[in-house]
Write an enzyme that holds these catalytic residues in place. Structure first.
Site, PDB file in Angstrom:
ATOM      1  N   GLU A  72      50.532  45.558  78.927  1.00 50.68           N
ATOM      2  CA  GLU A  72      49.340  46.602  78.553  1.00 50.68           C
ATOM      3  C   GLU A  72      48.362  45.796  79.070  1.00 50.68           C
ATOM      4  O   GLU A  72      48.007  44.664  79.091  1.00 50.68           O
ATOM      5  CB  GLU A  72      49.295  46.404  77.054  1.00 50.68           C
ATOM      6  CG  GLU A  72      50.509  47.142  76.196  1.00 50.68           C
ATOM      7  CD  GLU A  72      50.335  46.968  74.817  1.00 50.68           C
ATOM      8  OE1 GLU A  72      49.043  47.058  74.324  1.00 50.68           O
ATOM      9  OE2 GLU A  72      51.265  46.911  74.145  1.00 50.68           O
TER      10      GLU A  72
ATOM     11  N   GLU B  30      44.548  58.427  70.963  1.00 53.86           N
ATOM     12  CA  GLU B  30      45.523  58.803  70.089  1.00 53.86           C
ATOM     13  C   GLU B  30      44.762  59.032  68.626  1.00 53.86           C
ATOM     14  O   GLU B  30      44.452  57.851  67.989  1.00 53.86           O
ATOM     15  CB  GLU B  30      46.402  58.117  70.093  1.00 53.86           C
ATOM     16  CG  GLU B  30      47.434  58.015  71.255  1.00 53.86           C
ATOM     17  CD  GLU B  30      48.390  56.733  71.529  1.00 53.86           C
ATOM     18  OE1 GLU B  30      49.478  56.925  70.465  1.00 53.86           O
ATOM     19  OE2 GLU B  30      48.226  56.064  72.341  1.00 53.86           O
TER      20      GLU B  30
ATOM     21  N   GLU C 143      40.704  51.469  68.616  1.00 54.89           N
ATOM     22  CA  GLU C 143      42.111  51.672  68.840  1.00 54.89           C
ATOM     23  C   GLU C 143      42.481  53.335  69.020  1.00 54.89           C
ATOM     24  O   GLU C 143      43.637  53.612  69.649  1.00 54.89           O
ATOM     25  CB  GLU C 143      43.074  51.218  67.593  1.00 54.89           C
ATOM     26  CG  GLU C 143      43.165  50.022  67.390  1.00 54.89           C
ATOM     27  CD  GLU C 143      43.830  49.351  68.658  1.00 54.89           C
ATOM     28  OE1 GLU C 143      45.062  49.940  69.014  1.00 54.89           O
ATOM     29  OE2 GLU C 143      43.546  48.304  69.112  1.00 54.89           O
TER      30      GLU C 143
ATOM     31  N   LYS D  24      46.009  56.896  65.284  1.00 53.36           N
ATOM     32  CA  LYS D  24      46.086  55.325  65.313  1.00 53.36           C
ATOM     33  C   LYS D  24      45.533  54.788  64.279  1.00 53.36           C
ATOM     34  O   LYS D  24      44.121  54.953  63.936  1.00 53.36           O
ATOM     35  CB  LYS D  24      45.823  54.497  66.633  1.00 53.36           C
ATOM     36  CG  LYS D  24      46.728  55.150  67.717  1.00 53.36           C
ATOM     37  CD  LYS D  24      46.708  54.083  68.899  1.00 53.36           C
ATOM     38  CE  LYS D  24      47.320  52.796  68.543  1.00 53.36           C
ATOM     39  NZ  LYS D  24      47.384  52.036  69.656  1.00 53.36           N
TER      40      LYS D  24
END
Length: 466
Positions: A276, A330, A339, A333
């Site tokens: 990541e 997203e 985030e 999240k």
């Protein structure tokens, strides 16, 4: 995985008279070719914590036809995604949830996990690796850390016994495992974890020729003063006073600190991959240096850096396997604003910014569909182009449904109503119209907003005709 140019020597061999031996030889060659790395490897983390994300089949088609992304990493073993990526050629890494680690130390449990989550999908889906947990040392608790290496070894045994020895086993680590990272040549792992956990992990990687996977995030070390250094921007660099190597970006410094830590334990030969790394396009109001421009600078700079083959000061010429976080924004999240905003693409496949991942695209232009070869049985489906906007998609829906095409499947209660987005509904309607007109390519034009694909967009109970 480290990218090397394979060199095969010419060997004089006796004629094969034993067909089983020949088949075994060909199988070994096939496995070797399957795992030979490409010139570079750009992957993405495909998270699913959103209530507006497109169906996996659409995602597979988009990545295959519109981007240079050749691999994905999942945080689970979602069967719908694994089925959707069948025959796509895209490499897939799946993950065992952290909580299942203790039980995986038992071979019967590991064999059942493989039987449930791997065997049904291969070889159609190109599963290349199983990760045992995610950042286990960072998150704990201790019983997971204590069982990590045993679970990795047992899962590897289960894969071998299932005839899937070509699938690697690894795990990911946050760089919280480092006690020291500056200067990079003095990097070292935290005491206790170094010989107690990480050395056994590295020994496993050496034995199985699998990568040690880390998650370097310059974002978390960024400030308004060092943002250029963190985002591959203009920075004159600073020297490591011990090696005299000059560092112009934090990514290289973090990777070299990891390498130095591995080398200190005697495992400098083990490959390193990036599980990541990324940069959000939106963050907290006080983080004034975190925005679209710096997200584009980091991820765009990362792509250029990785694909250049330049490597790092301590690993010159090293070509990293890299997974950018993340594929989509997203909205479900938890945590800080950032985030929810690490995505490279919006749910309608439009790029949040240009990171250099779209195929055949010049800056400021729209991606062009690639030529489509019919799928199995000569089948093709009509889908919207990624750049089609909501107004165009709604016009396509209105037109198709006024032409006598059955639009009940995309109405409330229908099998294709969810996800309830214009793009998903337009895709079903456009394909239904195209199929009703005898599969004529011109019937998928929709004023330049449609394109043909050989990847079946069906998902769940929503079945597309072909």
């Amino acid at each position: 995985m480290q990218i090397l140019s394979p060199h095969f020597s010419t060997v004089t061999m006796a004629p094969f008279s034993d067909k089983p031996f020949l088949l075994l030889f060909l199988l070994l060659i096939s496995t070797l070719l399957q795992h030979l790395p490409t010139a570079y490897s750009i992957g993405v983390n495909y998270g699913t914590m959103g209530d507006n994300l497109p169906p996996p089949a659409q995602v597979a088609n988009f990545l295959k036809t519109q981007t240079i992304i050749d691999r994905i990493k999942l945080f689970d073993a979602n069967p719908d995604i694994l089925r959707a990526f069948a025959n796509s050629g895209i490499a897939v890494t799946i993950t065992v949830p952290n909580g299942e680690i203790p039980n995986l130390t038992q071979l019967p449990v590991a064999k059942q996990w493989v039987a449930d989550n791997v065997s049904p999908f291969v070889p159609a889906t190109n599963i290349i690796r199983v990760l045992v947990g995610n950042e286990v040392l960072h998150w704990g608790p201790q019983n997971l850390i204590d069982n990590l290496v045993a679970a990795m070894r047992t899962l590897r045994d289960a894969l071998v016994q299932a005839g899937l020895a070509n699938i690697q086993v690894s795990t990911t680590h946050s760089l919280g495992i480092l006690l020291r990272s500056q200067p990079p040549s003095t990097g070292r792992f935290r005491p206790g974890w170094d010989t107690g956990v990480l050395a056994p992990v590295l020994q496993f990687h050496r034995e199985t020729k699998s990568p040690f996977i880390v998650n370097p995030y310059p974002y978390f070390g960024s400030t308004s003063k060092n943002v250029n250094y963190c985002t591959f921007g203009r920075f004159r660099g600073w020297p490591d006073r011990y090696t005299k190597k000059v560092y112009t970006n934090m990514f290289d410094a973090l990777m070299d600190a990891t390498y130095s830590s591995m080398k200190r334990l005697g495992y400098g030969d083990v490959d390193i991959a990036v599980g990541e790394t990324g940069w959000p396009s939106v963050a907290e109001p006080f983080q004034t240096w975190v925005n679209l421009d710096t997200a584009k600078a980091y991820n765009g700079g990362l792509v250029r850096h990785v694909t250049s083959g330049q490597g790092t000061p301590l690993m010159p010429g090293k070509k990293f396997e890299v997974y950018i976080f993340a594929l989509f924004n997203e909205d479900q999240k938890p945590g800080p604003i950032a985030e929810k905003n690490f995505g490279l693409f919006r749910p309608d496949f439009t790029p949040v910014y240009d990171a250099g991942l779209l195929r055949n695209r010049q800056p400021g232009s729209n991606p062009s569909p690639l030529p489509v070869s019919p799928g199995a049985g000569g089948q093709k489906w009509c889908v919207p182009k990624p750049e089609a906007n909501d107004a165009q998609l709604q016009n396509n829906i209105d037109y198709v449904c006024s032409q006598g095409v059955d639009c009940k499947p995309i109405q409330a209660g229908g099998p294709c109503f969810d996800p309830n987005t214009r793009r998903s509904h337009a895709q079903y309607a456009m394909n239904a119209y195209y199929q009703s007109k005898g599969h004529q390519d011109s019937m998928c034009d929709f004023s330049g907003t449609g394109m043909l694909t050989a990847a079946d967009p069906s998902y769940g109970t929503c079945k597309y005709t072909a």
